[in-house]
Write an enzyme that holds these catalytic residues in place. Sequence first.
Site, PDB file in Angstrom:
ATOM      1  N   CYS A 202       0.812  -1.204   0.000  1.00 26.10           N
ATOM      2  CA  CYS A 202       0.000   0.000   0.000  1.00 26.10           C
ATOM      3  C   CYS A 202       0.850   1.260   0.000  1.00 26.10           C
ATOM      4  CB  CYS A 202      -0.970  -0.014   1.180  1.00 26.10           C
ATOM      5  SG  CYS A 202      -0.195  -0.474   2.708  1.00 26.10           S
TER       6      CYS A 202
ATOM      7  N   CYS B  32      -1.376  -3.185   8.753  1.00 27.59           N
ATOM      8  CA  CYS B  32      -1.016  -1.938   9.434  1.00 27.59           C
ATOM      9  C   CYS B  32      -0.493  -2.230  10.837  1.00 27.59           C
ATOM     10  CB  CYS B  32      -2.227  -1.011   9.542  1.00 27.59           C
ATOM     11  SG  CYS B  32      -2.901  -0.544   7.954  1.00 27.59           S
TER      12      CYS B  32
END
Lengths: 248, 130
Positions: free
Chosen positions: B37, B107
């Site tokens: 990402c 994350c």
Amino acid sequence: MSTDTKSAEKAKLAHECWSCGAMRAAHFCESCGRVQPPVPTDYFSFFGLPRKLNIDPKQLEREFYAMSRKLHPDLFVRAVDQEQSWSLEKSSQLNDAYRTLKDPVTRTEYLLKLEGVNLEEQSKTATETARAAGTQKKQMVPPDLLEEVFELNMQLEEARMNKKMGEDDPSLKTELADTRRRLDGKFNALAAELQRDWDEWDAVIARAESGEIVDTERTAVRDKMVDLVNRRSYIRNLVRDLNEVLGN
Amino acid sequence: MAYSDKVLDHYTNPRNVGSLDKASAEVGTGLVGAPECGDVMKLQIKVNPETKIIEDAKFKTFGCGSAIASSSLATEWVKGKTVDEALEIKNTDIVKELSLPPVKIHCSVLAEDAIRAAIGDWKKKQQDEA
């Protein structure tokens, strides 16, 4: 039913036309031309291609149009129900396969997935291993690239802030424009690098096809491409953000 | 996608944003990234040389709300812990605390990586000193 008869049944299903019983080609019966039921297949096999990365785009396009015409659901409005739904399903498979293989980068990413690469899963596992062993996890992106990405993001943030405040910082803009030129160059150089990796990959597959054991080489080229794809996505995002801040 | 209240809280009101003196022997710096990402996360800790307690932590993350929230939470959690205690923090703890959905688990992995990288950097400095 024993396993043997079961697999024999399966093989029969996979190769024999459901309508006339003759042996069939991949998508249509060679004898009567009827659409065959969709079988789970990867996009390379769908086009009857080996798992190689150098694909002639013109040839692929021709195949795509030829198959689209033959599989078009409009041709099957008067066909039996199952053939109708098979043509529909195969048409959509065909579109996905073509879209994926047409583009050099999505083609590469797709192949890496087929070769068992799952970045998120691998990153998570590497973290767990490092935690259990008390060692340092090796980052998937080179540290100097991470440093560059971070610093550039700081500058971009400053430039966005300036814009918002209506302030102008010509030297920052000049610097960002220089960076954009440099990154554009880097990005373009990746295409040549990818081509070299493709050639290497295809050579490994050719050796595998002739019966050689090439597992080590296969993994090595695969991982080289993973590294390239990772670097590429960072650079692409940076150029995108630079374009947004600087205007095109 | 809807963020949980805790993610939103950390995202709109991130704790400990900033930086510490990278050159200091008491400071460890971790810089990590998730190529899928394009996120980058920098996390720094300041360790008391006597007690080995992390007295201060700062972060700066470029990425989505979940990445920012994960690193913000990570700095909150490491503060006041000893280095060894901080190494016990697992990404799954962060997932639970922030109710991260499956697509955002990376994350939390990134935040754990950042803690470990910062501590690793600090440890290396201690060895080099000795």
